[in-house]
Design an enzyme around this catalytic site. Structure first.
Site, PDB file in Angstrom:
ATOM      1  N   ALA A 162       0.798  -1.143  -0.018  1.00  0.00           N
ATOM      2  CA  ALA A 162       0.128  -0.135   0.139  1.00  0.00           C
ATOM      3  C   ALA A 162       0.976   1.204  -0.011  1.00  0.00           C
ATOM      4  O   ALA A 162       1.979   0.958   0.356  1.00  0.00           O
ATOM      5  CB  ALA A 162      -1.022  -0.058   1.430  1.00  0.00           C
ATOM      6  N   GLY A 216       0.917  -5.100   0.985  1.00  0.00           N
ATOM      7  CA  GLY A 216      -0.358  -5.071   0.164  1.00  0.00           C
ATOM      8  C   GLY A 216      -0.172  -5.875  -1.163  1.00  0.00           C
ATOM      9  O   GLY A 216      -1.286  -6.491  -1.684  1.00  0.00           O
ATOM     10  N   GLU A 228      -0.438  -9.481  -0.793  1.00  0.00           N
ATOM     11  CA  GLU A 228      -1.797  -9.649  -0.489  1.00  0.00           C
ATOM     12  C   GLU A 228      -2.634  -9.693  -1.654  1.00  0.00           C
ATOM     13  O   GLU A 228      -3.503 -10.526  -1.645  1.00  0.00           O
ATOM     14  CB  GLU A 228      -2.324  -8.800   0.665  1.00  0.00           C
ATOM     15  CG  GLU A 228      -1.486  -9.001   2.006  1.00  0.00           C
ATOM     16  CD  GLU A 228      -1.909  -7.996   3.090  1.00  0.00           C
ATOM     17  OE1 GLU A 228      -1.870  -6.760   2.710  1.00  0.00           O
ATOM     18  OE2 GLU A 228      -2.297  -8.277   4.193  1.00  0.00           O
ATOM     19  N   GLU A 283       5.483  -5.252   6.845  1.00  0.00           N
ATOM     20  CA  GLU A 283       4.707  -3.992   7.542  1.00  0.00           C
ATOM     21  C   GLU A 283       5.109  -3.884   9.041  1.00  0.00           C
ATOM     22  O   GLU A 283       5.082  -2.740   9.383  1.00  0.00           O
ATOM     23  CB  GLU A 283       3.142  -4.466   7.554  1.00  0.00           C
ATOM     24  CG  GLU A 283       2.261  -4.293   6.462  1.00  0.00           C
ATOM     25  CD  GLU A 283       2.441  -5.617   5.702  1.00  0.00           C
ATOM     26  OE1 GLU A 283       3.143  -6.466   5.781  1.00  0.00           O
ATOM     27  OE2 GLU A 283       1.421  -5.873   4.652  1.00  0.00           O
TER      28      GLU A 283
HETATM   29  N1  DAK Z   1       4.507   3.297  -0.574  1.00  0.00           N
HETATM   30  C1  DAK Z   1       4.940   4.324  -1.301  1.00  0.00           C
HETATM   31  N2  DAK Z   1       6.035   4.522  -2.156  1.00  0.00           N
HETATM   32  C2  DAK Z   1       6.846   3.264  -2.081  1.00  0.00           C
HETATM   33  C3  DAK Z   1       6.699   2.334  -1.626  1.00  0.00           C
HETATM   34  C4  DAK Z   1       5.270   2.127  -0.709  1.00  0.00           C
HETATM   35  N3  DAK Z   1       5.024   1.208  -0.523  1.00  0.00           N
HETATM   36  N4  DAK Z   1       7.609   1.361  -1.834  1.00  0.00           N
HETATM   37  C5  DAK Z   1       8.534   2.062  -2.604  1.00  0.00           C
HETATM   38  N5  DAK Z   1       8.162   3.448  -2.796  1.00  0.00           N
HETATM   39  C6  DAK Z   1       8.754   4.624  -3.640  1.00  0.00           C
HETATM   40  C7  DAK Z   1       9.981   5.000  -2.652  1.00  0.00           C
HETATM   41  O1  DAK Z   1       9.601   5.866  -1.685  1.00  0.00           O
HETATM   42  C8  DAK Z   1      10.771   5.757  -3.619  1.00  0.00           C
HETATM   43  O2  DAK Z   1      10.160   6.850  -3.950  1.00  0.00           O
HETATM   44  P1  DAK Z   1      11.127   8.214  -3.996  1.00  0.00           P
HETATM   45  O3  DAK Z   1      11.855   8.404  -2.882  1.00  0.00           O
HETATM   46  O4  DAK Z   1      11.967   8.069  -5.245  1.00  0.00           O
HETATM   47  O5  DAK Z   1      10.181   9.338  -4.447  1.00  0.00           O
HETATM   48  C9  DAK Z   1      10.341   4.741  -4.965  1.00  0.00           C
HETATM   49  O6  DAK Z   1       9.344   4.097  -4.784  1.00  0.00           O
HETATM   50  C10 DAK Z   1      11.740   3.625  -5.171  1.00  0.00           C
HETATM   51  O7  DAK Z   1      11.573   3.020  -3.857  1.00  0.00           O
HETATM   52  P2  DAK Z   1      13.147   2.933  -3.227  1.00  0.00           P
HETATM   53  O8  DAK Z   1      13.998   4.085  -3.385  1.00  0.00           O
HETATM   54  O9  DAK Z   1      13.056   2.631  -1.774  1.00  0.00           O
HETATM   55  O10 DAK Z   1      13.718   1.634  -3.881  1.00  0.00           O
HETATM   56  P3  DAK Z   1      14.754   0.389  -3.423  1.00  0.00           P
HETATM   57  O11 DAK Z   1      15.013  -0.386  -4.675  1.00  0.00           O
HETATM   58  O12 DAK Z   1      16.028   1.128  -2.901  1.00  0.00           O
HETATM   59  O13 DAK Z   1      14.136  -0.455  -2.444  1.00  0.00           O
HETATM   60  C11 DAK Z   1      12.113  -1.523  -1.384  1.00  0.00           C
HETATM   61  C12 DAK Z   1      12.941  -1.148  -2.811  1.00  0.00           C
HETATM   62  C13 DAK Z   1      10.728  -2.274  -2.070  1.00  0.00           C
HETATM   63  C14 DAK Z   1      12.702  -2.582  -0.754  1.00  0.00           C
HETATM   64  C15 DAK Z   1      11.594  -0.341  -0.660  1.00  0.00           C
HETATM   65  O14 DAK Z   1      10.966   0.709  -1.685  1.00  0.00           O
HETATM   66  C16 DAK Z   1      10.713  -0.585   0.384  1.00  0.00           C
HETATM   67  O15 DAK Z   1      11.092  -1.006   1.427  1.00  0.00           O
HETATM   68  N6  DAK Z   1       9.343  -0.119   0.191  1.00  0.00           N
HETATM   69  C17 DAK Z   1       8.365  -0.264   1.065  1.00  0.00           C
HETATM   70  C18 DAK Z   1       7.972  -1.857   1.412  1.00  0.00           C
HETATM   71  C19 DAK Z   1       6.876  -1.892   2.338  1.00  0.00           C
HETATM   72  O16 DAK Z   1       6.975  -1.476   3.481  1.00  0.00           O
HETATM   73  N7  DAK Z   1       5.523  -2.335   2.079  1.00  0.00           N
HETATM   74  C20 DAK Z   1       4.562  -2.407   2.822  1.00  0.00           C
HETATM   75  C21 DAK Z   1       3.496  -1.304   2.853  1.00  0.00           C
HETATM   76  S1  DAK Z   1       2.503  -1.611   3.871  1.00  0.00           S
HETATM   77  C22 DAK Z   1      -5.163  -2.029   4.110  1.00  0.00           C
HETATM   78  C23 DAK Z   1      -5.031  -3.165   3.188  1.00  0.00           C
HETATM   79  C24 DAK Z   1      -3.679  -3.195   2.884  1.00  0.00           C
HETATM   80  C25 DAK Z   1      -2.655  -2.609   3.402  1.00  0.00           C
HETATM   81  C26 DAK Z   1      -2.962  -1.647   4.556  1.00  0.00           C
HETATM   82  C27 DAK Z   1      -4.150  -1.551   4.888  1.00  0.00           C
HETATM   83  N8  DAK Z   1      -6.829  -2.137   4.432  1.00  0.00           N
HETATM   84  C28 DAK Z   1      -7.569  -3.010   3.824  1.00  0.00           C
HETATM   85  C29 DAK Z   1      -7.138  -1.046   5.403  1.00  0.00           C
HETATM   86  C30 DAK Z   1      -1.180  -2.805   3.072  1.00  0.00           C
HETATM   87  C31 DAK Z   1      -0.283  -2.306   3.873  1.00  0.00           C
HETATM   88  C32 DAK Z   1       1.156  -2.024   3.203  1.00  0.00           C
HETATM   89  O17 DAK Z   1       1.429  -2.734   2.184  1.00  0.00           O
END
Ligand code: DAK
Length: 258
Positions: free
Chosen positions: A66, A109, A112, A132
């Site tokens: 997400a 997400g 998921e 997460e």
């Molecule tokens: N959200 C927003 N931006 C993201 C992102 C994300 N999840 N993942 C990556 N980006 C963005 C980065 O901020 C960066 O943007 P700029 O800084 O260039 O503007 C760009 O994408 C490239 O990312 P990185 O520079 O970080 O790239 P790397 O190759 O160095 O790293 C990475 C890739 C995938 C390891 C890293 O980006 C990362 O750790 N990303 C976050 C992964 C994460 O934590 N995902 C879980 C998010 S929480 C719900 C349903 C579902 C959910 C919630 C509620 N309901 C039904 C209520 C789900 C929640 C989640 O998924």
């Protein structure tokens, strides 16, 4: 609806494709992306020409979760009011078979979303994870439930508690994905699988999908009863008559979806 975060296209008859397209954010599932995904799934589901749906991202990312930048300042009430859960539910209710073609990151997400699909074709560069915990929360769209059912408690607990990703090969060994293919071919492979599914009797495919999914929400007895009723129901379709006659007459069946 005009799409800005996804693209839809149909290159093969009977197959509706959806591409998540937010290259600057590794295809993070923003609110707008979810709204568009629901619309695309529901449009394909209502289109009798479409018999199977394929969803994919880019080689680099299926979806990195997400959109964290939309959630970092949210409180409980905001999250409840956004009612994202109902969108996930609407995607889950897609009646036609759905195949996820996954390359690169499928996180949070994103992971998921792949698990809401019926089959997963992974590229050898795919990485699955529920990270997460690293940002102070936990999976919120089925990650603790569907992942556990798919890979078992040990691996699910490890992924959810450490946030570590698993490789495509690990995901395959754990039963999360159907197959792993070189990244150059993952879309081709997903569409080949979709063609196979799209060539089957549509009502049988719909009820078969429903019946397999029932196994995750009921007892064995309840599931067997559900299966039996769906099986009998297919005997009132034209496609059952056609399928069995075609077998007897040694010819290819022609499905009407009736
Ligand atoms: N959200 C927003 N931006 C993201 C992102 C994300 N999840 N993942 C990556 N980006 C963005 C980065 O901020 C960066 O943007 P700029 O800084 O260039 O503007 C760009 O994408 C490239 O990312 P990185 O520079 O970080 O790239 P790397 O190759 O160095 O790293 C990475 C890739 C995938 C390891 C890293 O980006 C990362 O750790 N990303 C976050 C992964 C994460 O934590 N995902 C879980 C998010 S929480 C719900 C349903 C579902 C959910 C919630 C509620 N309901 C039904 C209520 C789900 C929640 C989640 O998924």
């Amino acid at each position: 609806m005009e799409y800005t975060c996804i693209k839809t296209y149909s290159l093969h008859p009977g197959i509706g494709a959806i591409q998540i397209h937010r290259p600057d954010a590794l295809n993070a599932l923003s609110l707008q992306t979810m709204i568009e995904l629901v619309d695309a799934f529901e449009t394909y589901d209502a289109d009798s020409a479409i018999r199977c749906i394929v969803i994919h991202g880019s080689k680099k990312a299926f979806a990195a979760g997400a959109d964290i930048k939309e959630m970092d300042n949210a409180d409980t009430v905001t999250m409840l009011e956004r009612d994202q859960f109902s969108r996930w539910e609407r995607i889950r209710q897609t009646k036609k078979p759905v195949i996820a073609a996954v390359s690169g990151f499928a996180l949070g997400g994103g992971c998921e979303l792949t698990m809401l699909c019926d089959m997963i074709v992974a590229s050898d560069t795919a990485q699955f994870g529920q990270p997460e915990i690293n940002i102070g929360v936990m999976p919120g769209a089925g990650g603790t439930q569907r992942l556990t059912r798919a890979v078992g408690k040990a691996l699910a607990m490890e992924m959810v508690l450490t946030g570590r990703m698993i490789s495509a090969q690990q995901a395959f060994a754990a039963g999360l994905v159907n197959r792993v293919v070189p990244v150059e071919y993952y879309l081709e492979e997903a569409f080949a699988l979709a063609k196979d599914v799209a060539a089957k009797a549509p009502l049988a495919a719909r009820l078969a999908k429903e019946s397999v999914n029932k196994a995750f929400s009921t007892t064995l007895e309840g599931g067997l009863e559900f299966e039996r009723k769906n099986f009998y129901m297919l005997f009132s379709t034209a496609d059952q008559k056609e399928g069995m006659s075609a077998f007897v007459e040694k010819r290819k069946p022609e499905w009407q979806g009736k």
